[in-house]
Scaffold this motif. Sequence first.
Motif, PDB file in Angstrom:
ATOM      1  N   VAL A  54      23.200 -12.044  32.914  1.00  0.00           N
ATOM      2  CA  VAL A  54      22.440 -13.218  32.502  1.00  0.00           C
ATOM      3  C   VAL A  54      21.585 -13.754  33.651  1.00  0.00           C
ATOM      4  CG1 VAL A  54      24.145 -14.976  33.097  1.00  0.00           C
ATOM      5  CG2 VAL A  54      22.606 -15.353  31.154  1.00  0.00           C
ATOM      6  N   GLY A  55      21.951 -13.380  34.874  1.00  0.00           N
ATOM      7  CA  GLY A  55      21.160 -13.811  36.023  1.00  0.00           C
ATOM      8  C   GLY A  55      21.871 -14.761  36.960  1.00  0.00           C
ATOM      9  N   LYS A  56      23.140 -15.039  36.699  1.00  0.00           N
ATOM     10  CA  LYS A  56      23.845 -16.021  37.529  1.00  0.00           C
ATOM     11  C   LYS A  56      23.943 -15.580  38.982  1.00  0.00           C
ATOM     12  CE  LYS A  56      28.416 -14.354  36.028  1.00  0.00           C
ATOM     13  NZ  LYS A  56      27.889 -13.294  35.123  1.00  0.00           N
ATOM     14  N   GLY A  57      24.031 -14.283  39.221  1.00  0.00           N
ATOM     15  CA  GLY A  57      24.075 -13.784  40.590  1.00  0.00           C
ATOM     16  C   GLY A  57      22.785 -14.045  41.341  1.00  0.00           C
ATOM     17  N   THR A  58      21.664 -13.875  40.649  1.00  0.00           N
ATOM     18  CA  THR A  58      20.358 -14.121  41.265  1.00  0.00           C
ATOM     19  C   THR A  58      20.203 -15.597  41.610  1.00  0.00           C
ATOM     20  OG1 THR A  58      19.357 -12.293  40.036  1.00  0.00           O
ATOM     21  CG2 THR A  58      17.863 -13.957  40.934  1.00  0.00           C
ATOM     22  N   TYR A  59      20.577 -16.460  40.680  1.00  0.00           N
ATOM     23  CA  TYR A  59      20.493 -17.905  40.921  1.00  0.00           C
ATOM     24  C   TYR A  59      21.447 -18.320  42.043  1.00  0.00           C
ATOM     25  CZ  TYR A  59      17.499 -18.768  36.876  1.00  0.00           C
ATOM     26  OH  TYR A  59      16.438 -18.783  36.007  1.00  0.00           O
ATOM     27  N   ALA A  60      22.629 -17.735  42.063  1.00  0.00           N
ATOM     28  CA  ALA A  60      23.597 -18.069  43.106  1.00  0.00           C
ATOM     29  C   ALA A  60      23.084 -17.657  44.487  1.00  0.00           C
ATOM     30  CB  ALA A  60      24.935 -17.386  42.820  1.00  0.00           C
ATOM     31  N   LYS A 162      17.565  -6.168  30.052  1.00  0.00           N
ATOM     32  CA  LYS A 162      17.390  -6.562  31.451  1.00  0.00           C
ATOM     33  C   LYS A 162      18.313  -5.765  32.376  1.00  0.00           C
ATOM     34  CE  LYS A 162      18.701 -10.705  32.602  1.00  0.00           C
ATOM     35  NZ  LYS A 162      18.765 -12.170  32.778  1.00  0.00           N
ATOM     36  N   ILE A 163      19.600  -5.634  31.995  1.00  0.00           N
ATOM     37  CA  ILE A 163      20.544  -4.914  32.852  1.00  0.00           C
ATOM     38  C   ILE A 163      20.192  -3.434  32.931  1.00  0.00           C
ATOM     39  CG2 ILE A 163      22.930  -4.185  33.148  1.00  0.00           C
ATOM     40  CD1 ILE A 163      23.878  -6.730  32.000  1.00  0.00           C
ATOM     41  N   SER A 164      19.882  -2.832  31.789  1.00  0.00           N
ATOM     42  CA  SER A 164      19.578  -1.401  31.788  1.00  0.00           C
ATOM     43  C   SER A 164      18.279  -1.098  32.533  1.00  0.00           C
ATOM     44  CB  SER A 164      19.496  -0.862  30.349  1.00  0.00           C
ATOM     45  OG  SER A 164      18.481  -1.525  29.621  1.00  0.00           O
ATOM     46  N   GLY A 165      17.478  -2.144  32.817  1.00  0.00           N
ATOM     47  CA  GLY A 165      16.257  -1.952  33.595  1.00  0.00           C
ATOM     48  C   GLY A 165      16.446  -2.184  35.081  1.00  0.00           C
ATOM     49  N   PHE A 250      22.909 -24.035  31.071  1.00  0.00           N
ATOM     50  CA  PHE A 250      21.515 -23.874  31.496  1.00  0.00           C
ATOM     51  C   PHE A 250      20.945 -22.657  30.778  1.00  0.00           C
ATOM     52  CE2 PHE A 250      18.260 -22.149  34.398  1.00  0.00           C
ATOM     53  CZ  PHE A 250      17.405 -23.247  34.451  1.00  0.00           C
ATOM     54  N   ASP A 251      19.932 -22.869  29.945  1.00  0.00           N
ATOM     55  CA  ASP A 251      19.325 -21.790  29.178  1.00  0.00           C
ATOM     56  C   ASP A 251      18.260 -21.078  30.006  1.00  0.00           C
ATOM     57  OD1 ASP A 251      20.788 -22.238  26.786  1.00  0.00           O
ATOM     58  OD2 ASP A 251      19.500 -23.951  26.350  1.00  0.00           O
ATOM     59  N   VAL A 252      18.443 -19.782  30.184  1.00  0.00           N
ATOM     60  CA  VAL A 252      17.496 -18.970  30.949  1.00  0.00           C
ATOM     61  C   VAL A 252      16.517 -18.343  29.959  1.00  0.00           C
ATOM     62  CG1 VAL A 252      17.237 -17.097  32.614  1.00  0.00           C
ATOM     63  CG2 VAL A 252      19.317 -18.484  32.615  1.00  0.00           C
ATOM     64  N   LEU A 253      15.330 -18.930  29.857  1.00  0.00           N
ATOM     65  CA  LEU A 253      14.358 -18.514  28.844  1.00  0.00           C
ATOM     66  C   LEU A 253      13.116 -17.875  29.454  1.00  0.00           C
ATOM     67  CD1 LEU A 253      14.590 -21.663  26.538  1.00  0.00           C
ATOM     68  CD2 LEU A 253      15.869 -19.516  26.381  1.00  0.00           C
ATOM     69  N   GLY A 254      13.219 -17.478  30.698  1.00  0.00           N
ATOM     70  CA  GLY A 254      12.076 -16.852  31.360  1.00  0.00           C
ATOM     71  C   GLY A 254      12.490 -16.288  32.698  1.00  0.00           C
TER      72      GLY A 254
END
Length: 271
Positions: A54-60, A162-165, A250-254
């Motif tokens: 979902v991207g939590k690692g990037t935000y962290a 997203k993950i497979s990319g 927190f909705d990640v929409l972009g």
Amino acid sequence: KATVSVLNWPHTHTHTPFRPPLPDTMFKTTLRLLAIDALKANPQRFLFLGAPGVGKGTYATRLARDTGIAHISTGELLRAEMDQGTAIGKAAREFIVKGELVPSEMVDEMVKQRLVQLDSEGKGFILDGYPRNVAQSDVIDKYMELDLVIKFHQPFDVIEKKISGRRHCSACKEGYNTATIELGGITMEPLVPKVYDAATNTGVCNACGKEMTLEQREDDHIDVVRHRLQQYEVVTAPIEEKYTAKLHQFDVLGSTRIYYPKFLDFLKQRV
């Protein structure tokens, strides 16, 4: 009847020169810096929740870089163990390549020691990827109290693509993503090196400057990703219920480029 020209009317007040409003980019940068300063002044014990990818690692990672708050990622800890070929690393790889969660006993002690160290120093932290179940959350609760729990939300079909990319530099492991996403109103552009040829999968890494290829981790293959998402719903989601009083979605929409400043403001309003 006497008339008075407005142009000749005596002025007794001090004239304040006109100052144009800040450009939009400068205004957003100012808000971002204010949010970062607020978090630095009041370090928190964060727990980031959300489905894998979902991207939590990037935000962290970005929040840790901007604020100095420690980022505790079990994924990074385990990958380091695998790269070093330790006993834990070899055992963990067998689970990861199957899309299964690594058993708790392999990571509990590592995380516990790190949390106790940070707490003794009076520093905040960001837990990312741990706890993965209610039993692990009980381990945390024995030693400290969390301040804020953030759930990052994104539709599963977006996460799968997203993950497979996801890819990384073969030389320095810098992260990239080859996926182009336009689903459910969510648009994300690929993140590839500035010098990159998709046909040959070769280019020059933005980070290390070396010629490289983009590699994919074993656990980022689509079939493995789908299995991980199914496991998340069954095993990890119940943690949200436990931390309902501290939970904020927190909705990640972009893209992170657009939503990270929004995330900083989101946190500033809650700390």
